[in-house]
Scaffold this active site. Structure first.
Site, PDB file in Angstrom:
ATOM      1  N   LYS A   1       1.030  -1.282  -0.078  1.00  0.00           N
ATOM      2  CA  LYS A   1       0.142  -0.333   0.263  1.00  0.00           C
ATOM      3  C   LYS A   1       0.681   1.501   0.612  1.00  0.00           C
ATOM      4  O   LYS A   1       0.307   3.004  -0.944  1.00  0.00           O
ATOM      5  CB  LYS A   1      -1.263  -0.026   1.235  1.00  0.00           C
ATOM      6  CG  LYS A   1      -1.482  -0.954   1.229  1.00  0.00           C
ATOM      7  CD  LYS A   1      -2.794  -1.645   0.169  1.00  0.00           C
ATOM      8  CE  LYS A   1      -3.703  -2.300  -0.049  1.00  0.00           C
ATOM      9  NZ  LYS A   1      -3.116  -3.394   0.165  1.00  0.00           N
TER      10      LYS A   1
ATOM     11  N   TYR B   1     -12.792 -14.710   2.652  1.00  0.00           N
ATOM     12  CA  TYR B   1     -11.469 -14.427   3.387  1.00  0.00           C
ATOM     13  C   TYR B   1     -10.925 -13.752   4.716  1.00  0.00           C
ATOM     14  O   TYR B   1     -11.567 -13.987   5.229  1.00  0.00           O
ATOM     15  CB  TYR B   1     -12.326 -12.475   2.677  1.00  0.00           C
ATOM     16  CG  TYR B   1     -11.290 -11.431   3.020  1.00  0.00           C
ATOM     17  CD1 TYR B   1     -10.120 -10.810   2.418  1.00  0.00           C
ATOM     18  CD2 TYR B   1     -11.186 -10.562   4.261  1.00  0.00           C
ATOM     19  CE1 TYR B   1      -9.541  -9.813   2.896  1.00  0.00           C
ATOM     20  CE2 TYR B   1     -10.434  -9.690   5.113  1.00  0.00           C
ATOM     21  CZ  TYR B   1      -9.954  -9.425   4.141  1.00  0.00           C
ATOM     22  OH  TYR B   1      -8.612  -8.427   4.223  1.00  0.00           O
TER      23      TYR B   1
ATOM     24  N   TYR C   1      -3.259 -12.764   2.859  1.00  0.00           N
ATOM     25  CA  TYR C   1      -3.094 -11.902   1.517  1.00  0.00           C
ATOM     26  C   TYR C   1      -1.979 -13.098   0.844  1.00  0.00           C
ATOM     27  O   TYR C   1      -2.217 -13.749   0.023  1.00  0.00           O
ATOM     28  CB  TYR C   1      -2.256 -10.582   1.228  1.00  0.00           C
ATOM     29  CG  TYR C   1      -3.857 -10.017   1.599  1.00  0.00           C
ATOM     30  CD1 TYR C   1      -4.755  -9.627   1.234  1.00  0.00           C
ATOM     31  CD2 TYR C   1      -4.598  -9.296   3.200  1.00  0.00           C
ATOM     32  CE1 TYR C   1      -5.958  -9.054   1.068  1.00  0.00           C
ATOM     33  CE2 TYR C   1      -5.073  -8.723   3.200  1.00  0.00           C
ATOM     34  CZ  TYR C   1      -6.796  -8.194   2.334  1.00  0.00           C
ATOM     35  OH  TYR C   1      -7.102  -7.288   3.014  1.00  0.00           O
TER      36      TYR C   1
HETATM   37  C1  LIG Z   1      -4.048  -5.089   0.149  1.00  0.00           C
HETATM   38  C2  LIG Z   1      -3.341  -6.010   0.428  1.00  0.00           C
HETATM   39  C3  LIG Z   1      -3.296  -6.862  -1.236  1.00  0.00           C
HETATM   40  C4  LIG Z   1      -3.813  -6.646  -1.825  1.00  0.00           C
HETATM   41  O1  LIG Z   1      -3.740  -5.101  -2.651  1.00  0.00           O
HETATM   42  P1  LIG Z   1      -5.368  -5.208  -3.854  1.00  0.00           P
HETATM   43  O2  LIG Z   1      -4.401  -4.151  -4.250  1.00  0.00           O
HETATM   44  O3  LIG Z   1      -6.482  -4.727  -2.796  1.00  0.00           O
HETATM   45  O4  LIG Z   1      -5.970  -6.352  -4.565  1.00  0.00           O
HETATM   46  C5  LIG Z   1      -2.213  -7.738  -0.810  1.00  0.00           C
HETATM   47  N1  LIG Z   1      -1.628  -8.252  -0.149  1.00  0.00           N
HETATM   48  C6  LIG Z   1      -1.425  -7.699   0.679  1.00  0.00           C
HETATM   49  C7  LIG Z   1      -0.372  -8.157   2.313  1.00  0.00           C
HETATM   50  C8  LIG Z   1      -2.249  -7.077   1.220  1.00  0.00           C
HETATM   51  O5  LIG Z   1      -2.226  -5.700   2.264  1.00  0.00           O
END
Ligand SMILES: *Cc1c(COP(=O)(O)O)cnc(C)c1O
Length: 328
Positions: free
Chosen positions: A49, A261, A287
């Site tokens: 991010k 999720y 994730y």
């Molecule tokens: C937010 C996030 C993602 C996914 O990214 P998006 O742009 O929302 O698809 C992947 N890995 C981690 C660790 C995240 O925090």
């Protein structure tokens, strides 16, 4: 419009390294595996991010914003990095977070949430049925009425402007690939709100680069492909580029979502364990663990030969390990 013309605040430590995964590659006996360490972007324990926030907070500063709002799950990495970046820039931060079905002590007090508090963010808990976007808009209106200048960031920082961070990352990958003299046959990345994959897809399209495969952590293949293609198109539109047939270049696999999720799966647990035991590499259960399960499955599938190379983009999320210790 060139990407360099957008206001940007440098927050991430770039370029992030690309490292080989020699022991895991040998064990799987398939293509050569590499990882791009976007978990090492630095600030606030790092993660994907920050690349988006460089552009989003660039715009916030250009608008003279004083308080930044965003939304997410209670253990959101995006919320944590927004809080960290705001602390660094001296901006107030308000996070509107939704509690999932988890209720452990760790989920409610550790991991990302502990860090949000440490970074001094103001937390709002969202009720189950409430729309997060509406709640954010209402809160922004209240702040405006009080004479403040709020700046709202959508979930995951995914929007044309935020995604530019991953358009730039696509170029970074291609440059490193040249320097390393390794041609990646595909780039594999976690896909959630779709901006990371969308930005990479847009960047690879503009640079005539390599295919990007998204591994979904929620939703179905079709839903996530539409989402990522939309995010790619938004980034291309901002750059003034024609978006011809972007859908055909977006591929998402949804076999690794598991029960849903943030709900653990066997293949996620195997992936966490393999990354840790073969490479000392730390993944998260929500994730990157699920995406790495997809990466391992691709390496095992026979789709890529031993002379080919695959790159996994590690998007971070490490604090999530401590928010969901029962998942590991
Ligand atoms: C937010 C996030 C993602 C996914 O990214 P998006 O742009 O929302 O698809 C992947 N890995 C981690 C660790 C995240 O925090």
């Amino acid at each position: 419009m060139d990407i360099a013309q957008f206001p940007r605040i440098l927050l991430a430590r770039l370029p992030t390294p690309i490292e080989p995964l020699p022991r895991l590659s040998a064990h799987l006996d398939g293509p050569k595996l590499y990882v791009k360490r976007d978990d090492l972007t630095g600030l606030g324990l790092g993660g994907n991010k920050l690349r988006k926030l460089e552009f989003l907070l660039g715009e916030a500063r250009a608008q003279d914003a004083e308080v930044v709002l965003t939304v997410g799950a209670l253990q959101s990495n995006h919320a944590r990095l927004t809080a960290a970046a705001c602390a660094r820039l001296g901006l107030d931060c308000e996070l509107i977070l939704r509690r999932g079905s988890h209720a452990s002590e760790a989920y409610l007090h550790s991991g990302n949430l502990l860090l949000d508090r440490l970074f001094g963010a103001r937390l709002h808990e969202l009720q189950a049925q409430e729309s997060r976007e509406e709640r954010m808009a209402v809160r922004a209106e209240i702040l405006r009425a009080e004479g403040q200048r709020p700046y709202c960031i959508p979930v995951g920082g995914s929007c044309g402007l935020g995604n530019l961070g991953y358009v730039a990352c696509a170029n970074e990958i291609l440059l490193q690939s040249d320097e390393m003299n390794v041609r990646f046959d595909a780039v594999v990345v976690t896909t959630g709100s779709g901006g990371t994959q969308g930005g990479l897809v847009a960047g690879m399209k503009l640079a005539d680069g390599v295919p990007v495969i998204g591994i979904a952590v929620e939703g179905t293949r079709t839903e996530q492909e539409v989402l990522a293609a939309g995010q790619a198109a938004e980034a291309l539109r901002l750059l003034g580029q024609e978006e011809t047939d972007i859908e055909s270049t977006v591929e998402v696999l949804d076999e690794f979502v598991g029960p849903g999720y943030a709900r653990p799966s066997e293949s996620m647990r195997e992936a966490l364990s393999m990354a840790a035991r073969f490479e000392g590499l730390v993944l998260d259960p929500v994730y990157t663990g699920k995406a790495f399960a997809g990466f391992i499955a691709l390496a095992r599938s026979g789709r890529y030969g031993k002379d080919q190379s695959l790159l996994f983009v590690h998007t971070g999320g490490t604090p999530g390990l401590f928010g969901y210790p029962e998942s590991v």
